[in-house]
Enzyme design. Structure first.
Site, PDB file in Angstrom:
ATOM      1  N   ASP A 198     -10.265   2.705   7.815  1.00  0.00           N
ATOM      2  CA  ASP A 198      -9.431   3.532   7.484  1.00  0.00           C
ATOM      3  C   ASP A 198      -8.009   3.460   8.198  1.00  0.00           C
ATOM      4  O   ASP A 198      -7.170   4.104   7.738  1.00  0.00           O
ATOM      5  CB  ASP A 198      -9.793   4.935   7.780  1.00  0.00           C
ATOM      6  CG  ASP A 198     -11.289   5.244   6.994  1.00  0.00           C
ATOM      7  OD1 ASP A 198     -11.472   4.506   5.924  1.00  0.00           O
ATOM      8  OD2 ASP A 198     -11.931   6.051   7.623  1.00  0.00           O
ATOM      9  N   LYS A 213       5.319   2.620 -21.107  1.00  0.00           N
ATOM     10  CA  LYS A 213       4.310   2.198 -20.151  1.00  0.00           C
ATOM     11  C   LYS A 213       3.148   2.453 -21.136  1.00  0.00           C
ATOM     12  O   LYS A 213       2.913   3.329 -21.653  1.00  0.00           O
ATOM     13  CB  LYS A 213       4.317   2.948 -19.026  1.00  0.00           C
ATOM     14  CG  LYS A 213       3.824   2.214 -17.817  1.00  0.00           C
ATOM     15  CD  LYS A 213       4.012   2.925 -16.530  1.00  0.00           C
ATOM     16  CE  LYS A 213       2.839   2.570 -15.470  1.00  0.00           C
ATOM     17  NZ  LYS A 213       2.665   1.277 -15.425  1.00  0.00           N
ATOM     18  N   GLN A 229     -15.934  -1.498  -0.089  1.00  0.00           N
ATOM     19  CA  GLN A 229     -14.669  -1.914   0.888  1.00  0.00           C
ATOM     20  C   GLN A 229     -15.097  -2.199   2.128  1.00  0.00           C
ATOM     21  O   GLN A 229     -14.354  -2.433   2.957  1.00  0.00           O
ATOM     22  CB  GLN A 229     -13.879  -0.369   0.647  1.00  0.00           C
ATOM     23  CG  GLN A 229     -13.289  -0.137  -0.616  1.00  0.00           C
ATOM     24  CD  GLN A 229     -12.905   1.300  -0.630  1.00  0.00           C
ATOM     25  OE1 GLN A 229     -11.962   1.566  -0.375  1.00  0.00           O
ATOM     26  NE2 GLN A 229     -14.034   2.120  -1.267  1.00  0.00           N
TER      27      GLN A 229
END
Ligand code: F6P
Length: 299
Positions: free
Chosen positions: A113, A199, A240
């Site tokens: 983090d 976009k 992660q």
């Protein structure tokens, strides 16, 4: 964390200091579950994620009577200091322990983090970021091919660093972080603008600890006011937190491990090692616990 452990052990042996490693963090000290760490015990771990000593969020350590038990185990071993590798919870535990027993403790900041005061980067952050950005690159292939909007949720219970850095590195059009109050109308406005500028797909990075709610809730609430995209949600989760550490994390952890041993040798206990602007620094654990790392507003 393995790279930090290896560095601590190798640096200690260089200075003729013996080491033991406790399994599952504080829980291992309470249960007296340890092994002797000689020079060779930390061979071939530099390149692996996680921690060979395992880890735990010890609830027992929150209670003074269990800390007494932990202290007795350290005393029986004739331990002279404790090095703790971990995040804010671990450093807080070390600070309490050091004060309760006047026992020298030294912290090494490890958290994907990057929310620990006293260092520019904590161990694991760079590696986790790389995983996030590589994942978003892959998600982008679908977003682009199907003209979709993707919400990608990244970790960060209380802090938006992973979201902030990864949004920049992956070219996301919007980022939602706990440090900044988020409104659905702001996101809708941004997406409308993107559409007006031709976009055809978009990526929004969402930190799990944001003020609005889960990624699914954000996608659902947006669809009530803006539905020009088909939207999808991806939660990256524990992907992660694993994988081989990047070079920058290995170097960071190796420097911090050495620095922890050097600090103890110069009687600088009850501090956490860190690296700020490329220089090794020591911050009192009291400050680490009491002060908050803020996000870089320029980012
Ligand atoms: O390491 C901190 C953190 O990555 C948070 O961002 C996340 O919410 C949490 O860990 C997940 O922890 P656990 O694996 O215990 O669920």
């Amino acid at each position: 964390m393995n790279a930090a452990l290896r560095s601590v052990v190798r640096s200690a042996h260089f200075h003729n200091i013996e080491c033991v490693g406790y399994f599952r963090g504080y829980q291992g000290i309470i249960e007296n579950d340890f092994k002797i760490l000689d020079m060779r015990s930390v061979s071939n771990i530099l390149e692996s994620g996680g921690t060979v000593l395992k880890t735990a969020r010890s609830q027992d350590f929150l209670m003074p009577e269990f800390r007494v038990k932990a202290f007795q185990h350290l005393k029986t071993l004739e331990a002279e200091a404790l090095i703790v590798i971990g995040g804010n919870g671990s450093i807080t535990g070390a600070n309490i322990f050091a004060n309760q027993f006047d026992f020298p403790c030294l912290g090494i900041p490890a958290s994907i983090d990057n929310d620990i005061y006293g260092t520019d980067f904590s161990i694991g952050f760079q590696t986790a970021l790389q995983t996030i950005v590589e994942s978003v690159d892959k998600i982008r292939d679908t977003a682009r091919s199907h003209n979709r909007l993707f919400f990608v949720e990244v970790m960060g219970r209380n802090n938006g660093n992973l979201a902030l850095y990864s949004s920049i590195a992956s070219g996301a059009c919007f980022v939602i972080i706990p440090e900044k109050k988020f409104k659905i109308s702001d996101l809708a406005k941004r997406l409308k603008l993107g559409k007006a500028l031709s976009k055809t797909s978009s990526i929004v990075i969402v930190a799990e600890g944001n003020n609005h709610g889960s990624c699914y809730k954000i996608a659902e609430d947006l669809s009530q006011v803006f539905d020009e995209y088909e939207s999808k949600v991806t939660i990256l989760g524990h992907l992660q937190r694993g994988g081989a550490p990047l070079v920058m994390d290995r170097v960071l952890a190796s420097r911090m491990g050495l620095s922890a041993i050097q600090a103890l040798l110069s009687d600088k206990s009850n501090h956490m090692v860190g690296i700020i602007d490329g220089k090794n620094v020591l911050t009192s654990m009291k400050d680490v616990v009491e002060k908050q790392k803020t996000i870089n507003q320029k980012l």
